[in-house]
Design a protein around this motif. Structure first.
Motif, short mmCIF file in Angstrom:
data_model
loop_
_atom_site.label_atom_id
_atom_site.label_comp_id
_atom_site.label_asym_id
_atom_site.label_seq_id
_atom_site.Cartn_x
_atom_site.Cartn_y
_atom_site.Cartn_z
N VAL A 198 77.26 1.28 1.87
CA VAL A 198 77.37 0.32 2.98
C VAL A 198 76.27 -0.72 2.95
N GLY A 199 75.49 -0.74 1.88
CA GLY A 199 74.47 -1.78 1.72
C GLY A 199 73.25 -1.63 2.60
N LEU A 200 72.89 -0.39 2.92
CA LEU A 200 71.74 -0.16 3.81
C LEU A 200 70.61 0.62 3.13
N SER A 201 70.59 0.67 1.82
CA SER A 201 69.54 1.42 1.13
C SER A 201 68.15 0.93 1.52
N ASP A 202 68.00 -0.38 1.63
CA ASP A 202 66.68 -0.94 1.96
C ASP A 202 66.31 -0.76 3.43
N ALA A 203 67.28 -0.34 4.25
CA ALA A 203 67.03 -0.17 5.68
C ALA A 203 66.95 1.30 6.07
N ALA A 204 66.88 2.19 5.11
CA ALA A 204 66.96 3.63 5.38
C ALA A 204 65.90 4.12 6.35
N ASP A 205 64.72 3.54 6.30
CA ASP A 205 63.62 4.03 7.14
C ASP A 205 63.43 3.21 8.42
N LEU A 206 64.30 2.26 8.66
CA LEU A 206 64.26 1.49 9.90
C LEU A 206 64.93 2.28 11.03
N HIS A 207 64.72 1.82 12.24
CA HIS A 207 65.37 2.42 13.41
C HIS A 207 66.43 1.46 13.95
N PRO A 208 67.39 1.97 14.70
CA PRO A 208 68.52 1.13 15.14
C PRO A 208 68.12 -0.19 15.79
N HIS A 209 67.05 -0.21 16.58
CA HIS A 209 66.68 -1.45 17.27
C HIS A 209 66.20 -2.52 16.29
N GLN A 210 65.92 -2.13 15.05
CA GLN A 210 65.46 -3.08 14.03
C GLN A 210 66.63 -3.65 13.21
N LEU A 211 67.84 -3.25 13.54
CA LEU A 211 69.01 -3.67 12.78
C LEU A 211 69.84 -4.67 13.58
N SER A 212 70.59 -5.50 12.85
CA SER A 212 71.58 -6.36 13.48
C SER A 212 72.76 -5.51 13.94
N GLY A 213 73.63 -6.09 14.75
CA GLY A 213 74.82 -5.37 15.20
C GLY A 213 75.69 -4.90 14.05
N GLY A 214 75.88 -5.77 13.07
CA GLY A 214 76.68 -5.39 11.91
C GLY A 214 76.06 -4.26 11.11
N MET A 215 74.74 -4.28 10.96
CA MET A 215 74.05 -3.22 10.23
C MET A 215 74.15 -1.89 10.98
N ARG A 216 74.05 -1.94 12.30
CA ARG A 216 74.18 -0.71 13.07
C ARG A 216 75.57 -0.11 12.91
N GLN A 217 76.60 -0.98 12.90
CA GLN A 217 77.95 -0.43 12.73
C GLN A 217 78.17 0.07 11.31
N ARG A 218 77.50 -0.53 10.32
CA ARG A 218 77.55 0.00 8.96
C ARG A 218 76.95 1.40 8.91
N ALA A 219 75.84 1.58 9.61
CA ALA A 219 75.21 2.90 9.66
C ALA A 219 76.15 3.91 10.31
#
Length: 268
Positions: free
Chosen positions: A123-144
């Motif tokens: 889902v293209g979130l390898s670089d965001a693995a250690d972030l928390h939901p509030h640090q993500l865009s809406g689309g990234m959160r739904q990908r997670a």
């Protein structure tokens, strides 16, 4: 590969301060293993209720719900829900959110980590693995949220307007990505939406419900090549056909509200 789903003469009602109200009445629907079915209809027609019944969160007052040949009597790991709100835990990292269901299911650490890594990559979130939901865009959160659902390897994925809160570019990208994930996994998907074009862009078949108590007033098979986008001329043409079923219901006195998705009605 996903599991087949069969609803037979299903009715569901809810008690309130007044008399019990039917949400669904006489719904019979057969979904093949690995099929992607979208369900549309006006507000209050029982779309989310249908998903809850398949998930096993509620039981019908009449009829039966069968998944993979077994009657649904409660929730199971073979069925996973994805909601309009991503439902990620804000105190967990993306990695831990995606692995949450696997951990609860008792999956060994090594296998869990490998599965989470695989799905974060998909889902293209390898670089965001250690972030928390509030640090993500809406689309990234739904990908997670999608990664968390697919990581469980469900036989049936139940999706309740998962993209309706996203901006148009994010929604369009996720439409394409979801189609890719579905084709790769063969998961049976039941996707509820108010947006007729979205239903045609995603589904192999679009099932149309009347206003409540909901019952099926028609279906439209979608044989268009994938991936599809909502702006496609062919998608728009088929969306008009689906809209026509709702208009016909209007003329028969089965009220189907009109309007844009922002006011909770069916939109084209």
């Amino acid at each position: 590969m996903g599991s087949p789903v069969l609803l037979t003469d299903v009715a569901q009602q809810f008690a309130g301060r007044g008399p019990a109200r039917l949400a669904l009445d006489g719904v019979t629907l057969s979904i093949d293993a690995g099929e992607f079915v979208c369900v549309v209809g006006p507000s209050g027609c029982g779309k989310s209720t249908l998903l809850d019944l398949v998930a096993g969160h509620t039981r019908p007052v009449r009829g039966s719900v069968v998944v993979d040949g077994a009657k649904v009597t409660g929730p199971g790991l073979d069925r996973v829900m994805v909601f309009q709100e991503h439902a990620l835990f804000p105190w967990l990292s993306v990695r831990d959110n995606v692995g949450f269901g696997l951990k609860n299911a008792g999956v060994a650490d090594a296998e869990r980590e490998a599965t989470v890594t695989e799905w974060l990559s998909k889902v293209g979130l390898s670089d965001a693995a250690d972030l928390h939901p509030h640090q993500l865009s809406g689309g990234m959160r739904q990908r997670a949220a999608l990664a968390r659902a697919f990581a469980m390897r469900p036989q049936v994925l139940l999706m309740d307007e998962p993209f309706s809160a996203l901006d148009a570019p994010s929604r369009d990208r996720l439409h394409v990505e979801l189609q890719d994930l579905w084709q790769e996994t063969g998961t049976t998907i039941i996707f509820v939406t108010h947006n007729v074009r979205e239903a045609v862009a995603l589904g192999s078949r679009v099932v149309v419900l009347s206003s409540g108590p909901g019952h099926i007033i028609g279906e439209v098979a979608v044989g268009l090549q994938r991936p599809r986008v909502v702006e496609s001329d062919r998608v728009v043409a088929l969306a008009r056909e689906v809209r026509g079923l709702l208009d016909a219901a209007d003329q028969l006195g089965i009220t189907a509200p009109r309007g844009g998705s922002e006011d909770g009605h069916v939109s084209i």
